[in-house]
Design a protein around this motif. Structure first.
Motif, mmCIF file in Angstrom:
data_model
loop_
_atom_site.group_PDB
_atom_site.id
_atom_site.type_symbol
_atom_site.label_atom_id
_atom_site.label_comp_id
_atom_site.label_asym_id
_atom_site.label_seq_id
_atom_site.Cartn_x
_atom_site.Cartn_y
_atom_site.Cartn_z
ATOM 1 N N UNK A 35 0.805 -1.217 0.000
ATOM 2 C CA UNK A 35 0.000 0.000 0.000
ATOM 3 C C UNK A 35 0.834 1.261 0.000
ATOM 4 N N UNK A 36 0.167 2.388 0.191
ATOM 5 C CA UNK A 36 0.829 3.690 0.278
ATOM 6 C C UNK A 36 0.805 4.109 1.742
ATOM 7 N N UNK A 58 5.507 -3.430 4.475
ATOM 8 C CA UNK A 58 5.130 -2.277 5.297
ATOM 9 C C UNK A 58 6.310 -1.691 6.080
ATOM 10 N N UNK A 59 7.538 -1.990 5.656
ATOM 11 C CA UNK A 59 8.718 -1.543 6.394
ATOM 12 C C UNK A 59 9.565 -0.554 5.600
ATOM 13 N N UNK A 60 10.126 0.394 6.321
ATOM 14 C CA UNK A 60 11.024 1.406 5.778
ATOM 15 C C UNK A 60 12.339 1.323 6.531
ATOM 16 N N UNK A 91 -5.310 7.942 2.468
ATOM 17 C CA UNK A 91 -6.347 7.406 1.594
ATOM 18 C C UNK A 91 -6.032 7.865 0.172
ATOM 19 N N UNK A 92 -6.499 7.092 -0.779
ATOM 20 C CA UNK A 92 -6.307 7.424 -2.186
ATOM 21 C C UNK A 92 -7.667 7.836 -2.740
ATOM 22 N N UNK A 96 -5.219 11.176 -6.284
ATOM 23 C CA UNK A 96 -4.686 12.004 -5.213
ATOM 24 C C UNK A 96 -4.361 11.186 -3.979
ATOM 25 N N UNK A 97 -3.184 11.430 -3.416
ATOM 26 C CA UNK A 97 -2.813 10.826 -2.132
ATOM 27 C C UNK A 97 -3.213 11.824 -1.045
#
Length: 103
Positions: A35-36, A58-60, A91-92, A96-97
């Motif tokens: 996801x974003x 989900x990791x940075x 949300x998308x 648009x983010x």
């Protein structure tokens, strides 16, 4: 807290990240197969920018010392820091983010 447009989805590279100025904050948008995600663009270990760090699921990973953060909760993994980073709801809306940022 209010949702605001931070970027177009196409501005965030797939499998990567990019920082944007939003509401006077540097917000890092990360786009993965999971996801974003939106997080503050600052590592809690050495206060370095997280932009350019590797993203996996989900990791940075911090590009400076490799600290791994869970972008869902902000929780760090490892021994370099116990302090989480700030995460923001995303949300998308079309292309648009939208990110929920504090007022």
């Amino acid at each position: 807290m209010a949702m605001q447009r931070v970027a177009a989805l196409g501005d965030v590279p797939e499998g990567g990240n990019k920082a944007f100025d939003a509401g006077g904050k540097s917000v890092l948008l990360c786009r993965t197969a999971a996801g974003v995600f939106a997080v503050e663009n600052m590592c809690s270990h050495q206060l370095a920018a997280l932009e350019g760090g590797k993203v996996k699921g989900p990791h940075l990973f911090c590009p400076l010392h490799g600290v791994r953060f869970d972008m869902r909760t902000g929780a760090p993994n490892g021994t370099l820091t116990k302090k989480p980073i700030t995460v923001y709801p995303v949300s998308i809306d079309g292309d648009d983010v939208m990110v929920e940022l504090p007022n």
